[in-house]
Write a protein that holds these residues in place. Structure first.
Motif, PDB file in Angstrom:
ATOM      1  N   ALA A  43      -9.152 -52.737 -62.577  1.00 35.34           N
ATOM      2  CA  ALA A  43      -9.092 -51.747 -61.500  1.00 35.34           C
ATOM      3  C   ALA A  43      -7.643 -51.494 -61.089  1.00 35.34           C
ATOM      4  O   ALA A  43      -7.212 -50.339 -60.924  1.00 35.34           O
ATOM      5  N   LYS A  91      -5.433 -47.998 -61.415  1.00 39.80           N
ATOM      6  CA  LYS A  91      -5.082 -47.342 -60.157  1.00 39.80           C
ATOM      7  C   LYS A  91      -3.570 -47.215 -59.971  1.00 39.80           C
ATOM      8  O   LYS A  91      -3.117 -46.507 -59.084  1.00 39.80           O
ATOM      9  N   TYR A 137     -17.164 -51.245 -54.424  1.00 39.56           N
ATOM     10  CA  TYR A 137     -16.224 -51.800 -53.441  1.00 39.56           C
ATOM     11  C   TYR A 137     -15.613 -50.662 -52.640  1.00 39.56           C
ATOM     12  O   TYR A 137     -14.946 -49.780 -53.186  1.00 39.56           O
ATOM     13  N   ALA A 183     -12.564 -47.619 -53.002  1.00 38.83           N
ATOM     14  CA  ALA A 183     -11.466 -48.276 -53.714  1.00 38.83           C
ATOM     15  C   ALA A 183     -11.782 -48.513 -55.184  1.00 38.83           C
ATOM     16  O   ALA A 183     -10.891 -48.439 -56.033  1.00 38.83           O
ATOM     17  N   VAL A 184     -13.046 -48.826 -55.503  1.00 36.29           N
ATOM     18  CA  VAL A 184     -13.454 -49.046 -56.886  1.00 36.29           C
ATOM     19  C   VAL A 184     -14.768 -48.304 -57.112  1.00 36.29           C
ATOM     20  O   VAL A 184     -15.706 -48.437 -56.315  1.00 36.29           O
ATOM     21  N   TRP A 195      -7.659 -52.851 -52.994  1.00 39.15           N
ATOM     22  CA  TRP A 195      -8.665 -53.501 -53.831  1.00 39.15           C
ATOM     23  C   TRP A 195      -8.449 -55.004 -53.952  1.00 39.15           C
ATOM     24  O   TRP A 195      -9.238 -55.687 -54.587  1.00 39.15           O
ATOM     25  N   THR A 196      -7.366 -55.532 -53.362  1.00 36.62           N
ATOM     26  CA  THR A 196      -7.164 -56.986 -53.362  1.00 36.62           C
ATOM     27  C   THR A 196      -7.581 -57.620 -52.047  1.00 36.62           C
ATOM     28  O   THR A 196      -7.388 -58.819 -51.853  1.00 36.62           O
ATOM     29  N   TYR A 225     -11.167 -56.961 -61.406  1.00 41.40           N
ATOM     30  CA  TYR A 225     -10.130 -56.589 -60.454  1.00 41.40           C
ATOM     31  C   TYR A 225      -8.825 -56.210 -61.150  1.00 41.40           C
ATOM     32  O   TYR A 225      -8.131 -55.275 -60.726  1.00 41.40           O
ATOM     33  N   LYS A 260      -2.415 -52.410 -51.669  1.00 45.26           N
ATOM     34  CA  LYS A 260      -3.369 -52.561 -52.767  1.00 45.26           C
ATOM     35  C   LYS A 260      -4.719 -52.960 -52.162  1.00 45.26           C
ATOM     36  O   LYS A 260      -5.100 -54.133 -52.150  1.00 45.26           O
TER      37      LYS A 260
END
Length: 742
Positions: free
Chosen positions: A260, A264, A615, A622-623, A283-284, A257, A281
């Motif tokens: 990533a 980003k 993800y 996102a990922v 991805w969190t 994470y 954000k």
């Protein structure tokens, strides 16, 4: 592969021993009762030096606050008298997502006061009140688990959790944001080394365990860590319901994470800021991790596959490794953790584990640590109820699958406060249409109010080989609507001071992707008002995908359709859709011409290859594997990353496929529609939601209204939908209703 003729005496004895062991373990577990889920709660870590942190100026979005400083090395934890909270006993595997202690549930009338709307301060004892439903607010180092299951190969238990710190982020929630920072720490890996009980007692004599609790662990550098402990966060302890120990493993992330976030963003701030306004954000939002099965658990899982079916085989305890969160790359105290071996010389992170943790930080024994206990582990067949077990070793059975999160009654984020209850009809139509256009399987995550008023009656109209129903009752942690934008500003993201966070939806999407990725080449997450329509010569999305070549992500632009006047009838407070008209037909009038403008990509939906996208977050991949690909062998690489145009692209709306967004337009939207839709209407500025299509789908600057009615033309119809898809959809719906007497 080992052939029988190649197995020596020692190996044969070992295999026989494993077989005997599996029989013994089955005997221990087959007649035992399922255990209740238990949370053991630890007090706060208290590693922050007082007075070193600040949220910054609440009115200055550029001021992210000041990260805290921590005591160095990290003090040892001496948890005593852990608080124990007992939750539900899960006796059947299909109950798992619905029964996990995620939080308040919509189906319980006593839970209607869930704090998920607005920005009112929470009661001082809210963590105590929430303990009845979920322990994460009380002990935020516990992962907020929404789903867990054994993956198809029977090698690991997959977990889908959410970041609960994102639920309350407004100016009034500074104390809560600080308290919930451990939720972000769980996204950040740590390094640990297994040590003996003798070494643990020598290094930390006050943290003595017992021989039965071996192995022990200490925080370490990346270089000194055990091979499976270089990047981890949880200790996973497996056992049967009768207490037989099956072994311990260390958790694994599907991607890093922190890396990533580093790739980003071009700023110093990674996964969190002191201010806490980090909802952009994406991805969190979701925490994904897995616990590999130890050998004994694998043996038991293989033996129990046919005996347990819908019952848990054994259990796992999840013990978080507690360290403070790391904030930014520029701070030597709390920077990114990027060892040289991982990223090369140029991108080494500033975080120094030896300095932050010391060399003698031994973790407390598992039995003395805060943890989740007795999480049930079910057979593989229970994780994939729609797929015959015999197919799991073949090539992927599906080309295209869909994930759908829906509720029998719902409320939109807009200004209309009246709940809508058209999902039953919408879902029936949506499933029928998308099976017509080539979807192999649809997974419906049902977020309905109660056990009787849900969507299962609709999904049961379709064979289980095409549609799977998953009970998913948990409320979103925050469903705030947008605020009025300042003059000249089209939209604000995030729109509300206490930004909306639809945790239940985000968890459902990632549960679906993680559970069913092994079964499908392409997957997507939708709402019941979004229709993917094959265009041009295509009459099936499968041919679109077969011609996608090297694409991994196909994006569909989105703009809201208007409700055609011809598809409505007048009511006392406005107009409503005619009952004998499909939703697709009623909303087939887009405010934008085809192909639609670039601004319509902001609410895109995507078809993507789950093997390439570990993800996904609602509208965005996102990922991706591309994002996480770091050259090996010391090659230089750039921090910034952008997906290539061949890997991710927008569909050709004329020749490939497009999306029609049939978002509900209520009577409230259509009140005084004549004065809002007329060319010279007095309430024209209020906006017209009723559709008046341009003649011949051709826009004109001069002939822009109907001379007879004075209504202004405002939308464009999709000719292929009218001529090709609506007749086929209507026919299929009639056949389905007739067959099911629905």
């Amino acid at each position: 592969m080992v052939h029988h003729s190649e197995i020596g005496t020692g190996q044969s004895s070992q295999l026989q021993s494993q077989f005997d062991q599996s029989l013994d373990l089955l005997a221990l577990s087959s007649d035992s009762v399922s255990l209740p889920i238990i949370a053991y709660l630890e007090p706060p870590l208290n590693a922050t030096i007082p007075g070193t942190a600040s949220r910054g100026d609440p009115d200055d979005p550029k001021d992210k606050g000041t990260p805290p400083k921590y005591y160095e090395p990290l003090p040892l934890r001496h948890p005593k008298n852990l608080r124990k909270v007992v939750y539900s006993q899960i006796t059947h595997c299909h109950q798992i997502p619905a029964t996990l202690p995620v939080g308040r549930r919509r189906r319980n009338s006593s839970d209607e006061d869930a704090w998920n709307i607005g920005d009112d301060p929470l009661p001082e004892n809210y963590t105590e009140e929430e303990l009845l439903f979920c322990p994460v607010d009380y002990d935020p180092f516990l992962p907020w688990i929404h789903d867990l299951f054994l993956d198809l190969d029977g090698e690991r238990v997959q977990f889908v959790a959410q970041n609960k710190r994102r639920c309350k982020t407004g100016k009034k929630y500074g104390d809560i944001l600080e308290h919930m920072q451990p939720q972000v720490a769980l996204l950040q890996p740590v390094s640990v080394q297994r040590i003996s009980e003798e070494d643990a007692r020598r290094i930390a004599p006050d943290l003595q365990g017992s021989p039965e609790e071996a192995p022990r662990y200490r925080l370490s550098t990346y270089q000194d860590a055990s091979e499976d402990g270089k990047f981890t966060r949880f200790i996973c302890k497996f056992h049967t319901s009768s207490g037989t120990h099956l072994g311990e493993t260390l958790s694994v992330y599907p991607f890093n994470y922190e890396l990533a976030a580093y790739r980003k963003t071009n700023t110093d701030f990674g996964l969190l800021t002191s201010k806490g306004k980090d909802n952009t954000k994406f991805w969190t939002s979701t925490l994904l991790f897995s616990c590999p099965l130890p050998p004994k658990a694998k043996t038991l899982a293989a033996a129990a596959m046919t005996t347990h079916k819908d019952k848990p085989m054994f259990h796992v305890d999840v013990i978080p490794i507690r360290t403070p969160p790391r904030f930014s790359a520029s701070s030597m105290d709390v920077g990114h953790y990027f060892p040289k071996e991982m990223v090369g010389d140029e991108h080494v992170g500033s975080f120094d584990p030896a300095r932050a943790w010391g060399n003698n930080h031994v973790l407390p024994p598992v039995g003395n640590s805060g943890r989740w206990e007795n999480l049930p582990i079910c057979p593989v067949s229970s994780s994939t109820p729609a797929l015959p077990l015999a197919e799991k070793e073949t090539a992927k059975p599906h080309l295209l699958s869909a994930c759908l999160w829906a509720s029998a009654a719902y409320q939109t984020r807009g200004t209309d406060k009246n709940p809508l209850s058209d999902t039953t009809l919408r879902l029936l139509e949506w499933i029928e249409f998308h099976l017509l256009v080539g979807f192999d399987h649809i997974y419906v995550y049902d977020n309905s109010d109660d056990e009787t008023n849900n969507l299962k009656a609709v999904t049961d109209l379709f064979p289980s080989t095409q549609v799977t129903w998953i009970d998913w009752p948990h409320v979103v942690c925050n469903n705030n609507v947008g605020r009025t934008c300042p003059k000249g500003v089209r939209h604000i993201i995030p729109a509300h001071d206490n930004t909306g966070e639809r945790s239940s939806q985000y968890a459902a999407e990632n549960s679906c992707r993680t559970r069913y990725a092994p079964l499908t080449e392409w997957i997507a997450a939708f709402d019941t008002d979004e229709y993917l329509v094959p265009m041009g010569e295509h009459t099936n999305l499968r041919t679109v995908l077969e011609q996608a070549n090297s694409a991994n992500i196909l994006s569909f632009r989105s703009s809201r359709g208007k409700l055609l006047l011809s598809a409505t009838e007048e009511q006392r407070l406005g107009r409503t859709k005619l009952s004998n008209v499909t939703f697709l037909e009623a909303y087939n009038c887009d405010g934008s011409e085809t192909p639609r403008p670039k601004w319509s990509e902001r609410a895109r939906k995507q078809l993507y290859r789950p093997d390439y996208v570990p993800y996904h977050f609602v509208h965005y991949a996102a990922v991706t594997k591309g994002l996480m690909a770091i050259p090996s062998g010391g090659e230089k690489w750039s921090r910034s990353f952008m997906e290539s145009s061949t890997s991710e692209r927008t569909t050709d709306e004329i020749h490939e496929a497009m999306m029609i967004h049939a978002k509900s337009i209520t009577q409230g939207h259509t009140m005084s529609w004549e004065s809002r839709c007329a060319i010279d209407g007095k309430r024209k500025r209020a906006g017209c939601y009723v559709g008046f299509p341009w003649p011949s789908n051709t826009k004109s600057r001069t002939d822009n209204y109907d001379p007879d009615t004075k209504m202004e033309y405002n939308c464009f119809k999709n000719a292929k939908v009218d001529s090709y898809w609506i007749p086929r959809l209507t026919q299929a719906l009639e056949a389905r209703r007739k067959k099911a007497n629905f």
